[in-house]
Design an enzyme around this catalytic site. Structure first.
Site, mmCIF file in Angstrom:
data_model
loop_
_atom_site.group_PDB
_atom_site.id
_atom_site.type_symbol
_atom_site.label_atom_id
_atom_site.label_comp_id
_atom_site.label_asym_id
_atom_site.label_seq_id
_atom_site.Cartn_x
_atom_site.Cartn_y
_atom_site.Cartn_z
ATOM 1 N N LYS A 42 -4.976 4.431 -10.242
ATOM 2 C CA LYS A 42 -5.673 3.249 -10.763
ATOM 3 C C LYS A 42 -4.690 2.287 -11.438
ATOM 4 C CE LYS A 42 -7.685 4.189 -15.024
ATOM 5 N NZ LYS A 42 -7.122 3.321 -16.015
ATOM 6 N N THR A 70 -11.563 2.285 -17.750
ATOM 7 C CA THR A 70 -11.302 1.000 -17.089
ATOM 8 C C THR A 70 -11.124 1.306 -15.596
ATOM 9 O OG1 THR A 70 -8.955 1.225 -17.673
ATOM 10 C CG2 THR A 70 -10.271 -0.228 -19.034
ATOM 11 N N PHE A 103 9.472 14.638 -12.870
ATOM 12 C CA PHE A 103 8.840 13.691 -11.933
ATOM 13 C C PHE A 103 9.672 13.471 -10.678
ATOM 14 C CE2 PHE A 103 4.810 12.429 -13.760
ATOM 15 C CZ PHE A 103 4.895 13.150 -14.940
ATOM 16 N N LEU A 104 10.499 14.469 -10.359
ATOM 17 C CA LEU A 104 11.205 14.480 -9.069
ATOM 18 C C LEU A 104 10.716 15.663 -8.244
ATOM 19 C CD1 LEU A 104 14.961 13.564 -9.753
ATOM 20 C CD2 LEU A 104 13.145 12.129 -8.808
ATOM 21 N N CYS A 110 -5.260 8.312 -13.584
ATOM 22 C CA CYS A 110 -4.414 7.266 -14.169
ATOM 23 C C CYS A 110 -3.460 6.635 -13.173
ATOM 24 C CB CYS A 110 -3.639 7.847 -15.336
ATOM 25 S SG CYS A 110 -4.729 8.612 -16.538
HETATM 26 C C1 UGA Z 1 -0.250 10.500 -16.642
HETATM 27 C C2 UGA Z 1 0.985 10.236 -17.513
HETATM 28 O O1 UGA Z 1 1.955 11.243 -17.291
HETATM 29 C C3 UGA Z 1 0.589 10.198 -18.993
HETATM 30 O O2 UGA Z 1 1.725 9.876 -19.785
HETATM 31 C C4 UGA Z 1 -0.494 9.146 -19.186
HETATM 32 O O3 UGA Z 1 -0.935 9.098 -20.529
HETATM 33 C C5 UGA Z 1 -1.666 9.479 -18.301
HETATM 34 O O4 UGA Z 1 -1.244 9.512 -16.923
HETATM 35 C C6 UGA Z 1 -2.707 8.411 -18.503
HETATM 36 O O5 UGA Z 1 -2.430 7.238 -18.207
HETATM 37 O O6 UGA Z 1 -3.779 8.710 -19.051
HETATM 38 P P1 UGA Z 1 -1.649 12.683 -15.948
HETATM 39 O O7 UGA Z 1 -2.440 11.779 -15.046
HETATM 40 O O8 UGA Z 1 -2.382 13.643 -16.813
HETATM 41 O O9 UGA Z 1 -0.735 11.798 -16.939
HETATM 42 O O10 UGA Z 1 -0.707 13.540 -15.004
HETATM 43 P P2 UGA Z 1 0.854 13.689 -14.687
HETATM 44 O O11 UGA Z 1 1.330 14.973 -15.216
HETATM 45 O O12 UGA Z 1 1.611 12.484 -15.073
HETATM 46 O O13 UGA Z 1 0.806 13.797 -13.093
HETATM 47 C C7 UGA Z 1 0.293 12.714 -12.311
HETATM 48 C C8 UGA Z 1 0.333 13.083 -10.847
HETATM 49 O O14 UGA Z 1 1.671 13.104 -10.361
HETATM 50 C C9 UGA Z 1 -0.243 14.462 -10.518
HETATM 51 O O15 UGA Z 1 -1.051 14.351 -9.359
HETATM 52 C C10 UGA Z 1 0.974 15.320 -10.247
HETATM 53 O O16 UGA Z 1 0.702 16.364 -9.351
HETATM 54 C C11 UGA Z 1 1.909 14.304 -9.634
HETATM 55 N N1 UGA Z 1 3.343 14.659 -9.784
HETATM 56 C C12 UGA Z 1 3.902 14.735 -11.011
HETATM 57 C C13 UGA Z 1 4.126 14.858 -8.641
HETATM 58 O O17 UGA Z 1 3.642 14.762 -7.498
HETATM 59 N N2 UGA Z 1 5.460 15.137 -8.794
HETATM 60 C C14 UGA Z 1 6.040 15.217 -10.013
HETATM 61 O O18 UGA Z 1 7.266 15.465 -10.065
HETATM 62 C C15 UGA Z 1 5.254 15.026 -11.151
#
Ligand code: UGA
Length: 460
Positions: free
Chosen positions: A265, A93, A251-252, A262
């Protein structure tokens, strides 16, 4: 004659990250799974038991479930859905230019699936769709012997199989209780929390989860900025805040902000959806803005550290994928950062353990090399964008020795600053003051770049 719907048979439409992992996981749990995939290369890879994407453990699992015949990749919808009790829609999507979710792939997949589905089949929407979509599909369906439910997914790239095997929760939303029960039985174990609700709530649980996590990251990134201005250390601040169980440390992690297929978007789509209903979701607007500032802050640190000009300077970038353990380059912060650096005149050499092939067409001006030591050779500055564990383990004394300059900017606060300064480098991170460089007050500028308000970079 159309076979009756059998819940032992599951059809998954779309062999993308979500569809393929879900299909492999369901086959591992004993279902007979068919994956409908239109892309011939992707389909051929799956049929051969190989993963077309880099996801830990997926290659091995596909080898097993394809080898045993429990998972099959098919081309046509009729073959895929024939006799399947549950049809899972896991197509993309992508965002429209206005930031809404483009539902055309979902609508087409549903239309075809409904045409061929067995009587009594349940269509479970796993694609992330705006509130009201599943109800609209039910209302507009040509067949009243088919039911629709919303089946949001919470897999994280890089640990998707682990998440599928041990889900934090299984959420299914729908107006038909029996259909909801049939889908909820697909995943999880006796101890997995399950939440059953109406389809609109399930749609918003998905968007709300991603948007909340993204906002949490943007919050800590704003705090990081204040730490730099006041002399505090964001890592200590995050540790201390995270010890409160109501907040939690995950996530901090301050840094370059969120990317991937994800968060960017979904945050925009939720904000746009709220707008359609007459609501201004201010918090999300701010989270998006802070996230884009983080990229500019990082670029500004390199610019400032190199004395205010990047013209002809050589910058090595460590890590391109949007996060470690994946080769996914969608909305990767590296793309924005590298473009900013190049637009400011820098010569960029970048490296990544697995994402180089996917990055190449997206970064036509950049030299891409596999070996990080080769990338840093002769560099005036090194910028770390993706926190691959291998980069922390580099011999930083050797890195500084190979570089032409001494500046290392750590966009993810993952490196050992002492190893870098001990080797003669200058270590700059996010949300912590730098020894060896003067602190910058809000409004102080280097060639028009403020570290405080972060105005647009002085690009041509
Ligand atoms: C995210 C969600 O965590 C999943 O639960 C969800 O299913 C998925 O999107 C989706 O909608 O398909 P994902 O995109 O694989 O998963 O990655 P994350 O681990 O959540 O990280 C997302 C972004 O946040 C990354 O760029 C990561 O580097 C950043 N991040 C994460 C930070 O900058 N700081 C943090 O403390 C954690």
């Amino acid at each position: 004659m159309t076979p009756e719907a059998d819940d032992r048979v599951v059809c998954v439409i779309g062999a993308g990250y979500v569809g393929l992992v879900t299909a492999a996981g369901l086959a591992e749990r004993g279902r007979e799974v068919r994956v409908v995939e239109v892309d011939p290369e992707r389909r051929a890879a799956v049929a051969a038991g190989r993963s077309p994407i880099h996801e830990p453990g997926l290659d091995g699992l596909l080898g097993v479930v394809v080898g045993s015949g429990r998972l099959r990749a098919v081309e046509t919808m009729s073959e895929g859905v024939a006799g399947a009790g549950v049809v899972i829609v896991a197509v993309g999507t992508p965002p429209t230019p206005e930031g809404a979710a483009d539902l055309s792939q979902v609508l087409q997949a549903v239309d075809e699936a409904v045409h061929h589905a067995a009587p009594g089949a349940v269509v479970a929407i796993k694609s992330t769709v705006p509130p009201g979509t599943t109800r609209a599909l039910t209302r507009d369906s040509r067949r009243d012997d088919i039911t629709f439910v919303m089946f949001p997914e919470f897999l994280r790239e890089g640990s998707a199989l682990e998440d599928l095997r041990n889900p934090s929760r299984v959420v299914v939303g729908g107006e038909d209780g029996a259909a909801v029960q049939r889908v909820v039985a697909l995943l999880g174990g006796p101890d997995t929390p399950r939440l059953l609700c109406d389809s609109v709530s399930a749609e918003l649980i998905k968007y709300g989860s991603n948007a909340f996590l993204a906002t949490k990251i943007s919050f800590i990134n704003e705090m990081a900025q204040l730490c730099e201005l006041t002399g505090a250390d964001i890592e200590k601040v995050a540790d201390g805040m995270g010890l409160d169980p109501r907040i939690g440390r995950s996530f901090l992690s301050a840094g370059l902000g969120w990317g991937g297929s994800c968060f960017p978007k979904d945050v925009r789509a939720l904000e746009t959806s709220a707008g359609y209903h007459g609501q201004s979701f201010w918090l999300l607007k701010a989270a998006i803005e802070v996230n884009s500032q983080q990229r500019r802050r990082f670029t500004a640190k390199l610019l400032h550290g190199l004395g205010g000009s990047l013209e002809g300077r050589r910058v090595a970038i460590l890590g391109l994928a949007f996060k470690p353990l994946t080769d996914d380059m969608r909305q990767a912060p590296a793309l924005e950062v590298v473009r900013q650096l190049e637009d400011l005149g820098a010569v960029v050499v970048a490296t990544d353990p697995v994402a180089l092939d996917r990055a190449r067409p997206l970064l036509p001006r950049t030299t891409l090399v596999a070996d990080p030591y080769e990338a840093v050779t002769g560099a005036d500055a090194v910028g770390l964008v993706t926190e691959w564990p291998a980069y922390r383990e580099l011999d930083w004394g050797r890195v500084i020795g190979l570089m032409g300059g001494r500046l290392v900017v750590d966009g993810r606060n993952c490196l050992d600053g002492r190893a870098i300064t001990g080797g003669g480098g200058i270590y700059v991170s996010m949300g912590r003051r730098t020894r060896g460089l003067p602190p910058q007050a809000p409004g102080a500028t280097a060639e028009g770049i403020s570290f405080g308000a972060v105005p647009p970079l002085p690009l041509g």
